[in-house]
Design a protein around this motif. Structure first.
Motif, PDB file in Angstrom:
ATOM      1  N   GLN A   6       0.837  -1.190   0.000  1.00  0.00           N
ATOM      2  CA  GLN A   6       0.000   0.000   0.000  1.00  0.00           C
ATOM      3  C   GLN A   6       0.879   1.250   0.000  1.00  0.00           C
ATOM      4  O   GLN A   6       1.861   1.329   0.735  1.00  0.00           O
ATOM      5  CB  GLN A   6      -0.919   0.037   1.220  1.00  0.00           C
ATOM      6  N   THR A   7       0.488   2.210  -0.814  1.00  0.00           N
ATOM      7  CA  THR A   7       1.173   3.502  -0.855  1.00  0.00           C
ATOM      8  C   THR A   7       0.158   4.626  -0.922  1.00  0.00           C
ATOM      9  O   THR A   7      -0.929   4.449  -1.482  1.00  0.00           O
ATOM     10  CB  THR A   7       2.099   3.595  -2.087  1.00  0.00           C
ATOM     11  N   PRO A   8       0.486   5.792  -0.368  1.00  0.00           N
ATOM     12  CA  PRO A   8       1.615   6.016   0.544  1.00  0.00           C
ATOM     13  C   PRO A   8       1.307   5.477   1.939  1.00  0.00           C
ATOM     14  O   PRO A   8       0.174   5.113   2.219  1.00  0.00           O
ATOM     15  CB  PRO A   8       1.713   7.548   0.559  1.00  0.00           C
ATOM     16  N   ARG A   9       2.271   5.428   2.818  1.00  0.00           N
ATOM     17  CA  ARG A   9       2.014   5.015   4.198  1.00  0.00           C
ATOM     18  C   ARG A   9       1.253   6.090   4.962  1.00  0.00           C
ATOM     19  O   ARG A   9       0.409   5.793   5.803  1.00  0.00           O
ATOM     20  CB  ARG A   9       3.327   4.712   4.927  1.00  0.00           C
ATOM     21  N   TYR A  10       1.581   7.335   4.661  1.00  0.00           N
ATOM     22  CA  TYR A  10       0.935   8.466   5.335  1.00  0.00           C
ATOM     23  C   TYR A  10       0.471   9.467   4.295  1.00  0.00           C
ATOM     24  O   TYR A  10       1.147   9.703   3.296  1.00  0.00           O
ATOM     25  CB  TYR A  10       1.905   9.139   6.316  1.00  0.00           C
ATOM     26  N   LEU A  11      -0.702  10.069   4.566  1.00  0.00           N
ATOM     27  CA  LEU A  11      -1.297  11.024   3.643  1.00  0.00           C
ATOM     28  C   LEU A  11      -1.946  12.115   4.491  1.00  0.00           C
ATOM     29  O   LEU A  11      -2.763  11.814   5.372  1.00  0.00           O
ATOM     30  CB  LEU A  11      -2.341  10.303   2.774  1.00  0.00           C
ATOM     31  N   VAL A  12      -1.581  13.351   4.227  1.00  0.00           N
ATOM     32  CA  VAL A  12      -2.150  14.483   4.963  1.00  0.00           C
ATOM     33  C   VAL A  12      -2.849  15.394   3.969  1.00  0.00           C
ATOM     34  O   VAL A  12      -2.234  15.839   2.986  1.00  0.00           O
ATOM     35  CB  VAL A  12      -1.058  15.273   5.717  1.00  0.00           C
ATOM     36  N   LYS A  13      -4.115  15.657   4.221  1.00  0.00           N
ATOM     37  CA  LYS A  13      -4.915  16.481   3.301  1.00  0.00           C
ATOM     38  C   LYS A  13      -5.715  17.508   4.092  1.00  0.00           C
ATOM     39  O   LYS A  13      -6.019  17.324   5.274  1.00  0.00           O
ATOM     40  CB  LYS A  13      -5.877  15.600   2.501  1.00  0.00           C
ATOM     41  N   GLY A  14      -6.056  18.594   3.416  1.00  0.00           N
ATOM     42  CA  GLY A  14      -6.963  19.570   3.987  1.00  0.00           C
ATOM     43  C   GLY A  14      -8.398  19.203   3.658  1.00  0.00           C
ATOM     44  O   GLY A  14      -8.648  18.449   2.710  1.00  0.00           O
ATOM     45  N   GLN A  15      -9.315  19.716   4.418  1.00  0.00           N
ATOM     46  CA  GLN A  15     -10.721  19.414   4.160  1.00  0.00           C
ATOM     47  C   GLN A  15     -11.108  19.897   2.755  1.00  0.00           C
ATOM     48  O   GLN A  15     -10.737  20.997   2.342  1.00  0.00           O
ATOM     49  CB  GLN A  15     -11.600  20.083   5.217  1.00  0.00           C
ATOM     50  N   GLY A  16     -11.820  19.058   2.047  1.00  0.00           N
ATOM     51  CA  GLY A  16     -12.232  19.373   0.693  1.00  0.00           C
ATOM     52  C   GLY A  16     -11.265  18.896  -0.375  1.00  0.00           C
ATOM     53  O   GLY A  16     -11.604  18.885  -1.562  1.00  0.00           O
ATOM     54  N   GLN A  17     -10.071  18.491   0.043  1.00  0.00           N
ATOM     55  CA  GLN A  17      -9.090  18.016  -0.945  1.00  0.00           C
ATOM     56  C   GLN A  17      -9.330  16.558  -1.315  1.00  0.00           C
ATOM     57  O   GLN A  17      -9.952  15.804  -0.567  1.00  0.00           O
ATOM     58  CB  GLN A  17      -7.672  18.176  -0.386  1.00  0.00           C
ATOM     59  N   LYS A  18      -8.802  16.175  -2.460  1.00  0.00           N
ATOM     60  CA  LYS A  18      -8.863  14.777  -2.869  1.00  0.00           C
ATOM     61  C   LYS A  18      -7.757  14.004  -2.157  1.00  0.00           C
ATOM     62  O   LYS A  18      -6.657  14.530  -1.934  1.00  0.00           O
ATOM     63  CB  LYS A  18      -8.648  14.645  -4.374  1.00  0.00           C
ATOM     64  N   TYR A 103      -5.203 -11.195   3.250  1.00  0.00           N
ATOM     65  CA  TYR A 103      -3.820 -10.759   3.444  1.00  0.00           C
ATOM     66  C   TYR A 103      -3.808  -9.239   3.330  1.00  0.00           C
ATOM     67  O   TYR A 103      -4.134  -8.698   2.266  1.00  0.00           O
ATOM     68  CB  TYR A 103      -2.897 -11.395   2.395  1.00  0.00           C
ATOM     69  N   PHE A 104      -3.443  -8.605   4.428  1.00  0.00           N
ATOM     70  CA  PHE A 104      -3.521  -7.148   4.504  1.00  0.00           C
ATOM     71  C   PHE A 104      -2.178  -6.488   4.209  1.00  0.00           C
ATOM     72  O   PHE A 104      -1.111  -7.026   4.521  1.00  0.00           O
ATOM     73  CB  PHE A 104      -3.940  -6.713   5.914  1.00  0.00           C
ATOM     74  N   GLY A 105      -2.280  -5.286   3.643  1.00  0.00           N
ATOM     75  CA  GLY A 105      -1.115  -4.416   3.579  1.00  0.00           C
ATOM     76  C   GLY A 105      -0.970  -3.677   4.905  1.00  0.00           C
ATOM     77  O   GLY A 105      -1.780  -3.848   5.823  1.00  0.00           O
ATOM     78  N   ALA A 106       0.060  -2.850   4.989  1.00  0.00           N
ATOM     79  CA  ALA A 106       0.330  -2.107   6.225  1.00  0.00           C
ATOM     80  C   ALA A 106      -0.596  -0.905   6.385  1.00  0.00           C
ATOM     81  O   ALA A 106      -0.661  -0.322   7.467  1.00  0.00           O
ATOM     82  CB  ALA A 106       1.778  -1.660   6.259  1.00  0.00           C
ATOM     83  N   GLY A 107      -1.294  -0.538   5.308  1.00  0.00           N
ATOM     84  CA  GLY A 107      -2.265   0.536   5.415  1.00  0.00           C
ATOM     85  C   GLY A 107      -1.747   1.895   5.000  1.00  0.00           C
ATOM     86  O   GLY A 107      -0.530   2.133   4.937  1.00  0.00           O
ATOM     87  N   THR A 108      -2.681   2.767   4.691  1.00  0.00           N
ATOM     88  CA  THR A 108      -2.385   4.188   4.460  1.00  0.00           C
ATOM     89  C   THR A 108      -3.094   4.962   5.563  1.00  0.00           C
ATOM     90  O   THR A 108      -4.318   4.862   5.702  1.00  0.00           O
ATOM     91  CB  THR A 108      -2.902   4.660   3.087  1.00  0.00           C
ATOM     92  N   ARG A 109      -2.312   5.711   6.333  1.00  0.00           N
ATOM     93  CA  ARG A 109      -2.920   6.505   7.408  1.00  0.00           C
ATOM     94  C   ARG A 109      -3.215   7.900   6.874  1.00  0.00           C
ATOM     95  O   ARG A 109      -2.304   8.653   6.525  1.00  0.00           O
ATOM     96  CB  ARG A 109      -1.998   6.593   8.626  1.00  0.00           C
ATOM     97  N   LEU A 110      -4.499   8.205   6.787  1.00  0.00           N
ATOM     98  CA  LEU A 110      -4.955   9.500   6.275  1.00  0.00           C
ATOM     99  C   LEU A 110      -5.296  10.425   7.438  1.00  0.00           C
ATOM    100  O   LEU A 110      -6.049  10.044   8.341  1.00  0.00           O
ATOM    101  CB  LEU A 110      -6.197   9.311   5.387  1.00  0.00           C
ATOM    102  N   SER A 111      -4.735  11.608   7.372  1.00  0.00           N
ATOM    103  CA  SER A 111      -5.076  12.662   8.331  1.00  0.00           C
ATOM    104  C   SER A 111      -5.672  13.821   7.554  1.00  0.00           C
ATOM    105  O   SER A 111      -5.030  14.337   6.630  1.00  0.00           O
ATOM    106  CB  SER A 111      -3.841  13.129   9.098  1.00  0.00           C
ATOM    107  N   VAL A 112      -6.894  14.196   7.902  1.00  0.00           N
ATOM    108  CA  VAL A 112      -7.545  15.322   7.245  1.00  0.00           C
ATOM    109  C   VAL A 112      -7.598  16.472   8.237  1.00  0.00           C
ATOM    110  O   VAL A 112      -8.229  16.372   9.294  1.00  0.00           O
ATOM    111  CB  VAL A 112      -8.960  14.947   6.766  1.00  0.00           C
TER     112      VAL A 112
END
Lengths: 113, 111
Positions: A6-18, A103-112
């Motif tokens: 899974q990519t990316p491991r971490y994702l930071v977005k503002g509200q309203g963003q894709k 079988y799981f990936g490590a995940g993408t952690r999304l912070s909005v």
């Protein structure tokens, strides 16, 4: 050991963003799942595919979320307009069949923010 | 409502002790799976036990299934610090295309 990537491991977005995240399932696995896991460790099933076709999806996925699993390309999950409540760990899993081991990936952690 | 649910939120044991995590579910199932999720990782399956099985072992792990009481247990013997994780049970009903996960039990194994 899982070979789901899974990519990316971490994702930071503002509200309203894709927000878009990708998943490469384990080779030979025709079934792919997306789950959302909140900070309380609770899982929410979002959608699953078998050979690029949607098997099942929840209402949330039908509205702001979109997902696809094209042949010969990574699967993807996209949130069209991120909301604070979308902050979570997004887990992709693959399987030989819907009633088999996931079988799981490590995940993408999304912070909005 | 949850189709599967672990009965305790958290457990703490010392290395070498045995521990049991319990799970109850609410629908008829074809199989029940136990997963473990360590910090920073995705869940990994430990045991899959089918509805016609009563017990399944995997090394230090033993899972039981009681379809009459709709419950399952996962026992870990001789625990190690690396068993520290969140443990989930997961079920699918007879027509399922997906697994439903319980809320998880946090297990802390200390030296």
């Amino acid at each position: 050991n899982s070979k789901v990537i899974q990519t990316p491991r971490y994702l930071v977005k503002g509200q309203g963003q894709k927000a878009k995240m990708r998943c490469i399932p384990e080779k030979g696995h025709p079934v792919v799942f997306w789950y959302q896991q909140n900070k309380n460790n609770e899982f929410k099933f979002l959608i699953n595919f078998q050979n690029q076709e949607v098997l099942q999806q929840i209402d949330m996925t039908e509205k702001r979320f979109s997902a696809e699993c094209p042949s010969n390309s990574p699967c993807s999950l996209e949130i069209q307009s991120s909301e604070a409540g979308d902050s979570a760990l997004y887990l992709c899993a693959s399987s030989l069949g819907s009633q088999n081991t996931l079988y799981f990936g490590a995940g993408t952690r999304l912070s909005v923010l | 409502s949850q189709l599967a649910e672990e009965n305790l939120w958290a457990l703490s044991v010392h290395e070498g002790e045995s521990v049991t995590v319990n799970c109850s579910y609410k629908t008829s199932i074809t199989a029940l799976q136990w997963y473990r999720q360590k910090s920073g990782e995705g869940p990994a399956q430990l045991i899959l036990i089918r509805s016609n099985e009563r017990e399944k072992r995997n090394g230090r792990l033993r899972a039981t299934l009681d379809t009459s009481s709709q419950s399952s247990s996962l026992s870990i013997t001789a625990t190690r610090c690396e068993d520290t994780a969140v443990y989930f049970c997961a079920t699918g009903d007879s027509g399922y295309n997906k697994l439903t996960f319980g809320k998880g039990t946090v297990l802390l194994v200390s030296p």
